[in-house]
Enzyme design. Structure first.
Site, PDB file in Angstrom:
ATOM      1  N   GLU A 157     -48.000  -9.630 -39.670  1.00 28.64           N
ATOM      2  CA  GLU A 157     -48.623 -10.687 -38.574  1.00 28.64           C
ATOM      3  C   GLU A 157     -48.180 -11.921 -39.922  1.00 28.64           C
ATOM      4  O   GLU A 157     -49.216 -11.836 -40.274  1.00 28.64           O
ATOM      5  CB  GLU A 157     -49.641 -10.064 -38.533  1.00 28.64           C
ATOM      6  CG  GLU A 157     -50.026  -9.014 -37.460  1.00 28.64           C
ATOM      7  CD  GLU A 157     -49.841  -9.351 -36.549  1.00 28.64           C
ATOM      8  OE1 GLU A 157     -50.096 -10.548 -36.187  1.00 28.64           O
ATOM      9  OE2 GLU A 157     -50.169  -8.448 -35.914  1.00 28.64           O
ATOM     10  N   GLU A 184     -46.800 -24.994 -41.799  1.00 28.45           N
ATOM     11  CA  GLU A 184     -48.223 -24.460 -41.647  1.00 28.45           C
ATOM     12  C   GLU A 184     -48.455 -25.356 -42.809  1.00 28.45           C
ATOM     13  O   GLU A 184     -48.547 -25.420 -43.724  1.00 28.45           O
ATOM     14  CB  GLU A 184     -48.148 -23.343 -41.788  1.00 28.45           C
ATOM     15  CG  GLU A 184     -49.252 -22.452 -41.533  1.00 28.45           C
ATOM     16  CD  GLU A 184     -49.703 -21.276 -41.551  1.00 28.45           C
ATOM     17  OE1 GLU A 184     -48.792 -20.763 -42.409  1.00 28.45           O
ATOM     18  OE2 GLU A 184     -49.957 -20.279 -40.480  1.00 28.45           O
ATOM     19  N   CYS A 206     -54.529 -18.189 -38.808  1.00 31.13           N
ATOM     20  CA  CYS A 206     -53.228 -18.068 -38.368  1.00 31.13           C
ATOM     21  C   CYS A 206     -52.711 -17.998 -36.869  1.00 31.13           C
ATOM     22  O   CYS A 206     -51.842 -19.419 -37.241  1.00 31.13           O
ATOM     23  CB  CYS A 206     -52.800 -16.509 -38.610  1.00 31.13           C
ATOM     24  SG  CYS A 206     -53.490 -15.610 -37.403  1.00 31.13           S
ATOM     25  N   LYS A 253     -53.900  -3.259 -49.632  1.00 31.48           N
ATOM     26  CA  LYS A 253     -54.151  -4.119 -51.600  1.00 31.48           C
ATOM     27  C   LYS A 253     -54.607  -5.273 -50.336  1.00 31.48           C
ATOM     28  O   LYS A 253     -54.037  -6.020 -49.994  1.00 31.48           O
ATOM     29  CB  LYS A 253     -52.666  -4.455 -51.551  1.00 31.48           C
ATOM     30  CG  LYS A 253     -52.127  -4.476 -53.080  1.00 31.48           C
ATOM     31  CD  LYS A 253     -52.568  -6.227 -53.460  1.00 31.48           C
ATOM     32  CE  LYS A 253     -52.134  -7.213 -53.260  1.00 31.48           C
ATOM     33  NZ  LYS A 253     -52.792  -8.199 -52.939  1.00 31.48           N
TER      34      LYS A 253
HETATM   35  P1  NAD Z   1     -50.069 -14.559 -48.613  1.00 27.69           P
HETATM   36  O1  NAD Z   1     -48.439 -14.569 -48.311  1.00 27.69           O
HETATM   37  O2  NAD Z   1     -49.704 -15.163 -49.684  1.00 27.69           O
HETATM   38  O3  NAD Z   1     -50.731 -12.803 -49.208  1.00 27.69           O
HETATM   39  C1  NAD Z   1     -50.847 -11.998 -47.919  1.00 27.69           C
HETATM   40  C2  NAD Z   1     -50.834 -11.016 -48.642  1.00 27.69           C
HETATM   41  O4  NAD Z   1     -49.454 -10.426 -49.486  1.00 27.69           O
HETATM   42  C3  NAD Z   1     -51.393 -10.971 -50.448  1.00 27.69           C
HETATM   43  O5  NAD Z   1     -52.468  -9.594 -50.396  1.00 27.69           O
HETATM   44  C4  NAD Z   1     -50.756 -11.261 -51.512  1.00 27.69           C
HETATM   45  O6  NAD Z   1     -51.378 -10.254 -52.509  1.00 27.69           O
HETATM   46  C5  NAD Z   1     -50.102 -10.305 -50.253  1.00 27.69           C
HETATM   47  N1  NAD Z   1     -48.167 -10.464 -51.076  1.00 27.69           N
HETATM   48  C6  NAD Z   1     -47.300 -11.930 -51.382  1.00 27.69           C
HETATM   49  N2  NAD Z   1     -46.905 -11.602 -51.714  1.00 27.69           N
HETATM   50  C7  NAD Z   1     -46.093 -10.483 -51.966  1.00 27.69           C
HETATM   51  C8  NAD Z   1     -44.758  -9.977 -52.192  1.00 27.69           C
HETATM   52  N3  NAD Z   1     -43.809 -10.187 -51.986  1.00 27.69           N
HETATM   53  N4  NAD Z   1     -44.935  -8.558 -51.792  1.00 27.69           N
HETATM   54  C9  NAD Z   1     -45.429  -7.699 -51.605  1.00 27.69           C
HETATM   55  N5  NAD Z   1     -47.284  -8.234 -50.789  1.00 27.69           N
HETATM   56  C10 NAD Z   1     -47.317  -9.756 -51.243  1.00 27.69           C
HETATM   57  O7  NAD Z   1     -50.748 -14.910 -47.264  1.00 27.69           O
HETATM   58  P2  NAD Z   1     -52.207 -15.744 -47.957  1.00 27.69           P
HETATM   59  O8  NAD Z   1     -51.946 -17.204 -48.537  1.00 27.69           O
HETATM   60  O9  NAD Z   1     -53.449 -14.905 -48.523  1.00 27.69           O
HETATM   61  O10 NAD Z   1     -52.496 -16.038 -46.406  1.00 27.69           O
HETATM   62  C11 NAD Z   1     -52.706 -17.125 -45.088  1.00 27.69           C
HETATM   63  C12 NAD Z   1     -51.310 -16.860 -44.492  1.00 27.69           C
HETATM   64  O11 NAD Z   1     -51.327 -16.100 -44.131  1.00 27.69           O
HETATM   65  C13 NAD Z   1     -51.402 -18.003 -43.619  1.00 27.69           C
HETATM   66  O12 NAD Z   1     -49.493 -18.318 -43.487  1.00 27.69           O
HETATM   67  C14 NAD Z   1     -51.696 -17.424 -42.560  1.00 27.69           C
HETATM   68  O13 NAD Z   1     -50.596 -17.964 -40.941  1.00 27.69           O
HETATM   69  C15 NAD Z   1     -50.927 -15.734 -42.166  1.00 27.69           C
HETATM   70  N6  NAD Z   1     -52.065 -15.162 -41.650  1.00 27.69           N
HETATM   71  C16 NAD Z   1     -51.465 -14.513 -40.382  1.00 27.69           C
HETATM   72  C17 NAD Z   1     -51.941 -14.084 -39.715  1.00 27.69           C
HETATM   73  C18 NAD Z   1     -51.727 -13.093 -38.201  1.00 27.69           C
HETATM   74  O14 NAD Z   1     -52.294 -12.114 -37.641  1.00 27.69           O
HETATM   75  N7  NAD Z   1     -50.762 -13.613 -37.263  1.00 27.69           N
HETATM   76  C19 NAD Z   1     -53.533 -13.857 -39.731  1.00 27.69           C
HETATM   77  C20 NAD Z   1     -54.225 -14.408 -41.206  1.00 27.69           C
HETATM   78  C21 NAD Z   1     -53.577 -14.910 -41.566  1.00 27.69           C
END
Ligand code: NAD
Length: 495
Positions: free
Chosen positions: A253, A388, A287, A178
């Site tokens: 992550e 963040e 991240c 997804k």
């Molecule tokens: P997000 O959490 O809004 O969304 C990430 C994914 O999760 C999307 O596909 C979204 O549709 C899905 N999602 C959201 N809520 C969900 C739920 N309740 N159940 C299932 N799926 C759900 O994050 P974002 O805004 O897309 O990305 C930015 C964030 O990701 C930042 O906080 C960043 O630090 C983190 N990030 C972490 C890493 C790492 O490797 N640690 C890498 C890249 C980004």
């Protein structure tokens, strides 16, 4: 206006329209305009995709393939990603606004995960145990888990997918992906390459849609055995809670607020570049952003002056242009969130020495651009230092000595990464030991590799991706006991 491109999901080897018939728009962050229509997947689509993945796991060509065969397919997939790297990078740039220079590099590097884990597929060995019981032959088998869900964010979609997908397939699982609702197009284009590589249908499925709809249904689906999630800490926490109801294996992550620590004995020119790379590369939307810059007091003013002078030269504009250095913010909500944090910093009493506003330069057009921003006089307790931002916003925090640097670095709920800039060999070895983070870079920043485990301490996540052991996270161990005794002993006592 030209009609928007209508995308299809990828289920059971075929292009699939959403059961609801609903689509939503995907935007180009540089123009601020929609360019594609994305299927709004929901429960029925998740059910179809999971059922396809379950069928593919339980019978047919995929389980019939041995580990060497799986490795062969993965290496072929890596080759196809490499051949299509420029095209895939352009799709990502159109959808997430990151620089073509960065996405091109990522897409040329992502094949390494498929090659590496393809090579590992047939090197995971079970063991014959030196068992302590007479007349018994006992050994272990490492087996795949079943249908695995992968939920990925918008900032580096195909690279972060590779970190999960390559070991998962090497281990023999089947998958439902997804992608983020903001950047679905690249995963769909990638799914065509999976088919072209020769993976049997149903092994990799892609369902698009929103986190609260498709994402939650996928996490809760009873036939999903494992969830690998990359995203924000709040969403990750919810995924963990929902997965707990089904006792699913989860890796997370999550976010970060990484300290980039500059000691007075650093190589200053390199450290300035390290600070820039920590916060302005990828417009701070990583991240691992080094968003807290800890600078030793004795060099603080000179360092900040040099950093600001360097940041002022950063070229903003069209992310498709190879010499652009700072592109737009990927999504409108993220853009608004960053602008909100500029108000937070002001209210916190931080001193803005660069930027601090939306970018209204002609080269930024109608895109979602924020000026590279530097705050000094930041106390680590301020919200701007603790939360963040996920944008080009740097908090500079002074420190006196090693102990204070470590104390500030660790005084945070996150623990994803850290940077250390020093020319002192004992500091280079001792400080990383004291930092509570999954990755510490010394005299470099933002380096990742398929051979290097990556993941978070504290609220930055659970589990590690990449590196040899990652494949084990996609497997479970079975112990087999064979009695060679000719007679079964007393059945009323434990063997
Ligand atoms: P997000 O959490 O809004 O969304 C990430 C994914 O999760 C999307 O596909 C979204 O549709 C899905 N999602 C959201 N809520 C969900 C739920 N309740 N159940 C299932 N799926 C759900 O994050 P974002 O805004 O897309 O990305 C930015 C964030 O990701 C930042 O906080 C960043 O630090 C983190 N990030 C972490 C890493 C790492 O490797 N640690 C890498 C890249 C980004």
């Amino acid at each position: 206006m030209a009609a928007l491109e209508k995308l299809s999901m990828h289920i059971d080897g075929d292009a699939a329209a959403p059961a609801s018939g609903d689509y939503f728009e995907s935007f180009n962050p540089y123009t601020g305009k929609p360019w594609a229509l994305v299927p709004r997947g929901g429960a029925a689509d998740v059910d179809r995709a999971v059922a396809a993945a379950k069928r593919a796991f339980e019978g047919g060509d995929w389980p019939a393939l041995n580990a060497t065969g799986r490795g062969h397919l993965l290496r072929r997939l890596g080759d196809l990603v490499a051949e299509n790297a420029d095209r895939l990078a352009e799709i990502e740039v159109r959808d997430n606004g990151k620089l073509i220079a960065e996405m091109g590099l990522q897409l040329r590097y992502a094949p390494q995960w498929y090659h590496y884990f393809g090579g590992l597929a047939d090197k995971v060995e079970g063991a014959v145990l030196p068992i302590d019981k007479a007349d018994t032959f006992t050994y272990t088998l490492n087996e795949p888990l079943g249908v695995c869900a992968m939920i990925i964010p918008w900032n580096s979609p195909l690279l972060l997918l590779a970190w999960k997908l390559a070991p998962a397939l090497a281990a023999g699982n089947t998958v439902v992906v997804k992608p983020s609702e903001f950047t679905s197009a690249s995963a769909l284009a990638f799914a065509d390459l999976v088919a072209e590589a020769g993976f049997p249908k149903g092994v990799v499925n892609v369902v698009t849609g929103f986190g609260a709809e498709a994402g939650e249904k996928l996490v809760a689906h009873p036939d999903v055995a494992r969830i690998a999630f990359t995203g924000g800490t709040a969403s990750g926490t919810r995924v963990y809670q929902n997965a707990a109801a089904g006792l699913k294996k989860v890796s997370l992550e999550l976010g970060g607020k990484s300290p980039n620590i500059v000691f007075a004995d650093c190589h200053m020119e390199n450290a300035v570049k390290g600070a820039i790379s920590g916060i302005f590369a990828a417009t701070g939307q990583t991240c691992i952003a080094g968003s807290r810059l800890l600078v030793q007091e004795s060099i603080h003013n000179e360092f900040v002056d040099r950093l600001v002078a360097f940041a002022k030269t950063a070229k903003m504009g069209d992310p498709m242009s190879p010499d652009t250095q700072v592109g737009p913010v990927t999504t409108q909500p993220q853009y608004e969130k960053i602008l909100g944090y500029l108000d937070v910093a002001r209210a916190d009493g931080a001193e803005c020495v660069l930027g601090g506003a939306k970018a209204e330069r002609p080269e930024c057009g109608d895109g979602w651009f924020v000026e590279p921003t530097v705050y000094t006089g930041v106390d680590n307790k301020m919200r701007i230092a603790q939360e963040e931002v996920f944008g080009p916003v740097l908090s500079v925090i002074p420190f006196r000595d090693d102990d204070e640097a470590v104390a500030i670095a660790n005084d945070i709920v996150y623990g994803l990464a850290a940077g250390v800039w020093t020319t002192d060999i004992s500091r280079a070895i001792e400080i990383p030991k004291r930092i509570r983070a999954g990755t510490v870079w010394v005299n470099t920043y933002r380096a990742v590799s398929y051979v290097a485990p990556f993941g978070g301490y504290k609220r930055s996540g659970l589990g590690r991706e990449s590196g040899q052991q990652a494949i084990r996270d996609w497997m479970q161990t079975k112990t087999v006991w064979i009695s060679t005794a000719t007679e079964t002993p007393n059945p009323f006592v434990m063997r």
